[in-house]
Write a protein that holds these residues in place. Structure first.
Motif, PDB file in Angstrom:
ATOM      1  N   THR A   1      -1.115  11.690  -1.737  1.00 15.87           N
ATOM      2  CA  THR A   1      -2.004  12.302  -0.757  1.00 15.87           C
ATOM      3  C   THR A   1      -2.931  11.297  -0.077  1.00 15.87           C
ATOM      4  O   THR A   1      -3.726  11.683   0.787  1.00 15.87           O
ATOM      5  N   LEU A   2      -2.837  10.038  -0.451  1.00 12.63           N
ATOM      6  CA  LEU A   2      -3.737   9.035   0.120  1.00 12.63           C
ATOM      7  C   LEU A   2      -3.476   8.873   1.615  1.00 12.63           C
ATOM      8  O   LEU A   2      -2.352   8.610   2.040  1.00 12.63           O
ATOM      9  N   GLY A   3      -4.522   9.020   2.422  1.00 12.16           N
ATOM     10  CA  GLY A   3      -4.379   8.891   3.876  1.00 12.16           C
ATOM     11  C   GLY A   3      -4.566   7.459   4.325  1.00 12.16           C
ATOM     12  O   GLY A   3      -5.638   7.068   4.791  1.00 12.16           O
ATOM     13  N   LEU A   4      -3.515   6.657   4.213  1.00 12.95           N
ATOM     14  CA  LEU A   4      -3.624   5.238   4.560  1.00 12.95           C
ATOM     15  C   LEU A   4      -3.976   5.036   6.029  1.00 12.95           C
ATOM     16  O   LEU A   4      -4.672   4.081   6.386  1.00 12.95           O
ATOM     17  N   GLU A   5      -3.501   5.920   6.890  1.00 11.70           N
ATOM     18  CA  GLU A   5      -3.794   5.776   8.312  1.00 11.70           C
ATOM     19  C   GLU A   5      -5.297   5.863   8.559  1.00 11.70           C
ATOM     20  O   GLU A   5      -5.842   5.151   9.400  1.00 11.70           O
ATOM     21  N   ASN A   6      -5.977   6.745   7.820  1.00 11.80           N
ATOM     22  CA  ASN A   6      -7.429   6.869   7.965  1.00 11.80           C
ATOM     23  C   ASN A   6      -8.160   5.691   7.340  1.00 11.80           C
ATOM     24  O   ASN A   6      -9.190   5.241   7.852  1.00 11.80           O
ATOM     25  N   VAL A   7      -7.624   5.184   6.232  1.00 13.24           N
ATOM     26  CA  VAL A   7      -8.252   4.035   5.572  1.00 13.24           C
ATOM     27  C   VAL A   7      -8.252   2.826   6.510  1.00 13.24           C
ATOM     28  O   VAL A   7      -9.247   2.096   6.620  1.00 13.24           O
ATOM     29  N   VAL A   8      -7.150   2.599   7.198  1.00  8.70           N
ATOM     30  CA  VAL A   8      -7.027   1.434   8.077  1.00  8.70           C
ATOM     31  C   VAL A   8      -8.082   1.449   9.179  1.00  8.70           C
ATOM     32  O   VAL A   8      -8.598   0.406   9.577  1.00  8.70           O
TER      33      VAL A   8
ATOM     34  N   LEU B   1       0.827  -1.207   0.000  1.00  9.10           N
ATOM     35  CA  LEU B   1       0.000   0.000   0.000  1.00  9.10           C
ATOM     36  C   LEU B   1       0.859   1.253   0.000  1.00  9.10           C
ATOM     37  O   LEU B   1       0.581   2.223  -0.713  1.00  9.10           O
ATOM     38  N   LYS B   2       1.894   1.255   0.804  1.00 10.55           N
ATOM     39  CA  LYS B   2       2.743   2.439   0.881  1.00 10.55           C
ATOM     40  C   LYS B   2       3.514   2.645  -0.419  1.00 10.55           C
ATOM     41  O   LYS B   2       3.747   3.782  -0.835  1.00 10.55           O
ATOM     42  N   LEU B   3       3.883   1.560  -1.074  1.00 12.27           N
ATOM     43  CA  LEU B   3       4.535   1.697  -2.372  1.00 12.27           C
ATOM     44  C   LEU B   3       3.593   2.342  -3.379  1.00 12.27           C
ATOM     45  O   LEU B   3       3.994   3.204  -4.172  1.00 12.27           O
ATOM     46  N   MET B   4       2.320   1.926  -3.355  1.00  7.18           N
ATOM     47  CA  MET B   4       1.343   2.524  -4.263  1.00  7.18           C
ATOM     48  C   MET B   4       1.152   4.006  -3.949  1.00  7.18           C
ATOM     49  O   MET B   4       1.033   4.832  -4.848  1.00  7.18           O
ATOM     50  N   ARG B   5       1.125   4.319  -2.666  1.00  6.40           N
ATOM     51  CA  ARG B   5       0.962   5.723  -2.302  1.00  6.40           C
ATOM     52  C   ARG B   5       2.177   6.536  -2.726  1.00  6.40           C
ATOM     53  O   ARG B   5       2.046   7.611  -3.302  1.00  6.40           O
ATOM     54  N   TRP B   6       3.374   6.031  -2.439  1.00  2.00           N
ATOM     55  CA  TRP B   6       4.595   6.762  -2.788  1.00  2.00           C
ATOM     56  C   TRP B   6       4.660   7.029  -4.286  1.00  2.00           C
ATOM     57  O   TRP B   6       5.087   8.097  -4.720  1.00  2.00           O
ATOM     58  N   ARG B   7       4.258   6.042  -5.082  1.00  2.00           N
ATOM     59  CA  ARG B   7       4.448   6.141  -6.530  1.00  2.00           C
ATOM     60  C   ARG B   7       3.266   6.751  -7.264  1.00  2.00           C
ATOM     61  O   ARG B   7       3.438   7.383  -8.298  1.00  2.00           O
ATOM     62  N   LEU B   8       2.042   6.543  -6.740  1.00  2.00           N
ATOM     63  CA  LEU B   8       0.860   6.929  -7.506  1.00  2.00           C
ATOM     64  C   LEU B   8      -0.021   7.972  -6.821  1.00  2.00           C
ATOM     65  O   LEU B   8      -0.497   8.895  -7.468  1.00  2.00           O
TER      66      LEU B   8
ATOM     67  N   THR C   1     -19.343  12.736  10.021  1.00  2.00           N
ATOM     68  CA  THR C   1     -19.004  11.363  10.350  1.00  2.00           C
ATOM     69  C   THR C   1     -17.510  11.196  10.254  1.00  2.00           C
ATOM     70  O   THR C   1     -16.802  12.036   9.714  1.00  2.00           O
ATOM     71  N   VAL C   2     -17.048  10.064  10.785  1.00  2.00           N
ATOM     72  CA  VAL C   2     -15.631   9.752  10.643  1.00  2.00           C
ATOM     73  C   VAL C   2     -15.260   9.631   9.181  1.00  2.00           C
ATOM     74  O   VAL C   2     -14.186  10.021   8.751  1.00  2.00           O
ATOM     75  N   ALA C   3     -16.190   9.108   8.379  1.00  2.00           N
ATOM     76  CA  ALA C   3     -15.913   8.912   6.956  1.00  2.00           C
ATOM     77  C   ALA C   3     -15.615  10.217   6.247  1.00  2.00           C
ATOM     78  O   ALA C   3     -14.874  10.248   5.267  1.00  2.00           O
ATOM     79  N   ALA C   4     -16.193  11.310   6.738  1.00  2.00           N
ATOM     80  CA  ALA C   4     -15.972  12.596   6.083  1.00  2.00           C
ATOM     81  C   ALA C   4     -14.531  13.053   6.211  1.00  2.00           C
ATOM     82  O   ALA C   4     -14.086  13.917   5.464  1.00  2.00           O
ATOM     83  N   THR C   5     -13.798  12.469   7.160  1.00  2.00           N
ATOM     84  CA  THR C   5     -12.395  12.859   7.343  1.00  2.00           C
ATOM     85  C   THR C   5     -11.436  12.001   6.534  1.00  2.00           C
ATOM     86  O   THR C   5     -10.253  12.282   6.482  1.00  2.00           O
TER      87      THR C   5
ATOM     88  N   MET D   1      -9.867  -4.813   1.334  1.00  2.50           N
ATOM     89  CA  MET D   1      -8.705  -5.351   2.040  1.00  2.50           C
ATOM     90  C   MET D   1      -7.419  -4.991   1.315  1.00  2.50           C
ATOM     91  O   MET D   1      -6.399  -4.667   1.937  1.00  2.50           O
ATOM     92  N   GLY D   2      -7.470  -5.062  -0.016  1.00  6.89           N
ATOM     93  CA  GLY D   2      -6.287  -4.735  -0.799  1.00  6.89           C
ATOM     94  C   GLY D   2      -5.839  -3.300  -0.641  1.00  6.89           C
ATOM     95  O   GLY D   2      -4.653  -2.980  -0.795  1.00  6.89           O
ATOM     96  N   TRP D   3      -6.773  -2.415  -0.309  1.00 10.63           N
ATOM     97  CA  TRP D   3      -6.451  -0.999  -0.109  1.00 10.63           C
ATOM     98  C   TRP D   3      -6.255  -0.645   1.359  1.00 10.63           C
ATOM     99  O   TRP D   3      -6.177   0.540   1.704  1.00 10.63           O
ATOM    100  N   GLY D   4      -6.195  -1.650   2.204  1.00 11.43           N
ATOM    101  CA  GLY D   4      -5.808  -1.386   3.589  1.00 11.43           C
ATOM    102  C   GLY D   4      -6.936  -1.348   4.595  1.00 11.43           C
ATOM    103  O   GLY D   4      -6.678  -1.162   5.783  1.00 11.43           O
ATOM    104  N   VAL D   5      -8.192  -1.516   4.169  1.00  7.88           N
ATOM    105  CA  VAL D   5      -9.292  -1.529   5.125  1.00  7.88           C
ATOM    106  C   VAL D   5      -9.180  -2.786   5.995  1.00  7.88           C
ATOM    107  O   VAL D   5      -8.993  -3.886   5.476  1.00  7.88           O
TER     108      VAL D   5
END
Length: 635
Positions: free
Chosen positions: A344-351, A334-341, A521-525, A372-376
């Motif tokens: 701005t993706l907030g993986l910490e919030n996705v988890v 996931l972090k490789l995808m974020r670094w390269r593509l 909601t939390v989702a709005a963040t 799951m593939g995107w970190g949920v």
């Protein structure tokens, strides 16, 4: 014969052996994932070496978890060594790095500190090192090659007097005086250990001084003794730190020296008793290099376990929990995808996002795998069907065994499979029926009571999740979750699958009734765009329509099929007469609760159409069409 004799008489040194503990690799992993990412820039690190090891241990340079903090406190009775980390992104890059150029560059830097005099003021500059690494974080294999650069004389260093133990050279009184003098020097320099120092001794005393005091300390003396804090445990050889120190002495004072006496200070504590008498002392004759301007040859790459020049590899996968390894590997992807593509993706919030999947069929299975593939990591299934024989070929979370004995409940079978695929996921399943408009629940008190329980359970689930996915196979089954989610200001993602088309849309995220300054909601963040405006238009997010806003009929089992594949992501304004999210529907739901829902379930489609004004709209539209026709005919 003559060359062999010279080789025996030339001074030899015990090289450093790298000691990188597991804490170092763990910290490197965290730095790679969270800080370095794809950046291969050199990093400053620090290690230390100790001169109190028992006999038989190698000359160690240790790097611990604190190595990445160059300002960290040096461990007691240790000398610091400052270095440079070159962490590569790939094994190929690790292999192809120009090791010779790296070593020569660092050797030149050491030589410059010697010629400029900076190494006299700060002797730790003589003890720099470099570390080349590649961290395979999917397998927890760490490849590394350590180098402690040492400048070389063009000829060997002749030994005038062979090394002997300090006990053979010094009296007990001198040894104790040396220990006290060293302690005083450390206090004066405000360090835990002094790497290099000057020595003068008489029969009843020993005095020490820093390198910067050379001229004053040795004024009028013909014999010069220097000391080195020596991590070597061998009785006949000094350790590696002495090499650059001798180059420093030869360049600055070698032309005034006939011979040089060297004290390799080794300071053990055995059973609580301090012991330095095993230190060694010897005498050498330094080659003349005072007129040399070019950087001497530099050596220092560590040999591998086979005794040849080459990198080493440490495998930490065996001491890692397989579940932890799986989580780390998924996170790395996931972090490789974020670094390269998507930087701005907030993986910490996705988890931390809690996803409720209403429907565990073809859509539910594939959406769960994608999430799951995107970190949920938190997924809940809701479905009331069982796995049938036709399901496994289309629905990826089920197998033939799930169909036997009448079939497992889909929601529960999906939970089992997700946990097998990835143990790090937190997943639940509810075998729950969702009441629908036009599907009466008033056949009996039992039926009505069950419908009430189902509604209450659905409300609780929607309330406890951040994002609601509508993945059912009928249109009317999406109505109740749409109403509840709109009332609770929850984010809804709607996906519908037809024979040759599919529709993906998100519902508008309603504003709170009372603006409190807090997110709806939390989702709005998760992503400001989700609560802000549409990705495909300039419509504000809270004004986007829902699945039912795009129709002007009450929910029914209506499906459309096209003759070509089409990908539709609609973005439209919320419809004020929507049968699911319009103000009038939400007001009745929030005021009358289950009683309002029961009226919807037990009535025909016209109930919602009358309530929202759709019936009147249809009548006005038909009247306008008739008027237009009469106008046309008048021509």
């Amino acid at each position: 014969m003559e060359s062999a004799v010279l080789a025996r008489l030339a001074l030899q040194f015990a090289p450093f052996s790298s000691a990188l503990d597991a804490g170092f690799w763990h910290e490197l992993t965290q730095k790679k994932l969270n800080d370095y990412r794809l950046d291969e820039s050199p990093r400053n690190i620090r290690g230390s070496y100790y001169n109190g090891d028992p006999a038989g241990l190698p000359t160690r340079l240790t790097l611990e978890f604190s190595a990445f903090d160059v300002n960290a406190v040096t461990p007691p009775r240790c000398c610091p060594a400052f270095g440079t980390l070159y962490n590569t992104n790939t094994l190929q890059s690790f292999k192809s790095t120009d090791k010779k150029a790296l070593l020569e560059q660092l050797g030149k830097e050491i030589w410059d500190t010697i010629r400029s005099g900076r190494a006299i003021e700060d002797p730790s500059l003589l003890n720099t090192f470099l570390l080349l690494t590649f961290a395979d974080l999917k397998k927890y294999h760490f490849y590394y090659w350590f180098a402690f650069p040492a400048l070389c004389f063009t000829e060997g260093i002749p030994i005038v007097q062979q090394p002997v133990s300090l006990a053979e050279k010094f009296s007990t009184c001198q040894i104790h005086t040396l220990q006290d003098a060293y302690n005083e020097l450390c206090q004066k320099e405000e360090v835990t250990a002094v790497p290099y120092f000057l020595v003068k001794y008489r029969e009843d005393s020993v005095s020490l001084a820093s390198l910067r005091n050379w001229n004053e300390f040795f004024k009028g003396q013909t014999k010069v003794t220097v000391g080195v804090y020596d991590p070597c445990t061998l009785t006949q050889y000094p350790g590696w730190p002495l090499r650059n120190f001798l180059i420093l002495i030869a360049y600055n004072w070698g032309s005034f020296l006939d011979t040089l006496e060297v004290l390799c200070f080794r300071d053990r504590t055995m059973q609580g008793v301090r012991d330095t008498q095993h230190s060694i002392i010897f005498e050498v004759k330094l080659p003349q290099i005072a007129s040399v301007t070019d950087c001497p040859k530099c050596v220092g790459w560590e040999k591998n376990q086979k005794g040849s020049l080459g990198p080493r590899m440490v495998n930490l996968s065996e001491c890692m929990d397989p579940k932890r390894l799986a989580e780390s590997s998924v996170d790395l992807n996931l972090k490789l995808m974020r670094w390269r593509l998507v930087p701005t993706l907030g993986l910490e919030n996705v988890v931390t996002t809690r996803c409720l999947l209403l429907g565990a069929g073809t859509l539910g299975c594939n959406v769960a795998r994608t999430l799951m593939g995107w970190g949920v990591r938190q997924i809940t299934f809701v479905d009331n069907a069982k796995v049938s024989y036709s399901n496994p070929v289309r629905q990826s979370l089920y197998e033939f065994e799930d169909c036997l004995d009448g079939g497992k409940p889909k929601a529960l079978a999906a939970v089992e499979k997700l946990q097998k695929i990835f143990p790090g996921v937190k997943v639940e399943g509810f075998n729950l029926s969702i009441p629908m408009p036009g599907h009466p629940v008033n056949f009996s008190a039992v039926t009505m009571q069950q419908a009430r329980k189902d509604v209450e359970q659905l409300e609780k689930l929607i309330c406890s999740h951040d994002v609601i996915f509508l993945l059912m196979d009928t249109r009317e089954s999406r109505w109740l979750p749409t109403v509840i989610a709109a009332s609770q200001r929850k984010l809804v993602i709607n996906a519908a699958l037809g024979f040759d088309t599919f529709v993906v849309m998100r519902h508008g995220l309603k504003k709170p009734k009372q603006e409190s300054g807090e997110p709806a909601t939390v989702a709005a963040t998760i992503n400001p765009t989700l609560a802000g405006c549409s990705l495909f238009s300039n419509i504000p997010g809270h004004k986007l329509g829902c699945y039912f806003c795009n129709d002007v009929v009450a929910p029914g089992d209506i499906r459309g099929f096209l003759s070509r594949f089409d990908n539709v992501l609609p973005a439209s304004l919320a419809f004020d007469k929507c049968t699911a999210c319009s103000p009038v529907v939400l007001d009745h739901f929030e005021k009358d609760g289950f009683q309002f829902l029961a009226n919807v379930f037990n009535s025909s489609h016209s109930f919602l159409e009358d309530l929202t004004g759709l019936t009147l709209l249809h009548q006005e539209t038909q009247a306008a069409e008739i008027w237009d026709m009469s106008d046309d005919e008048s021509f």
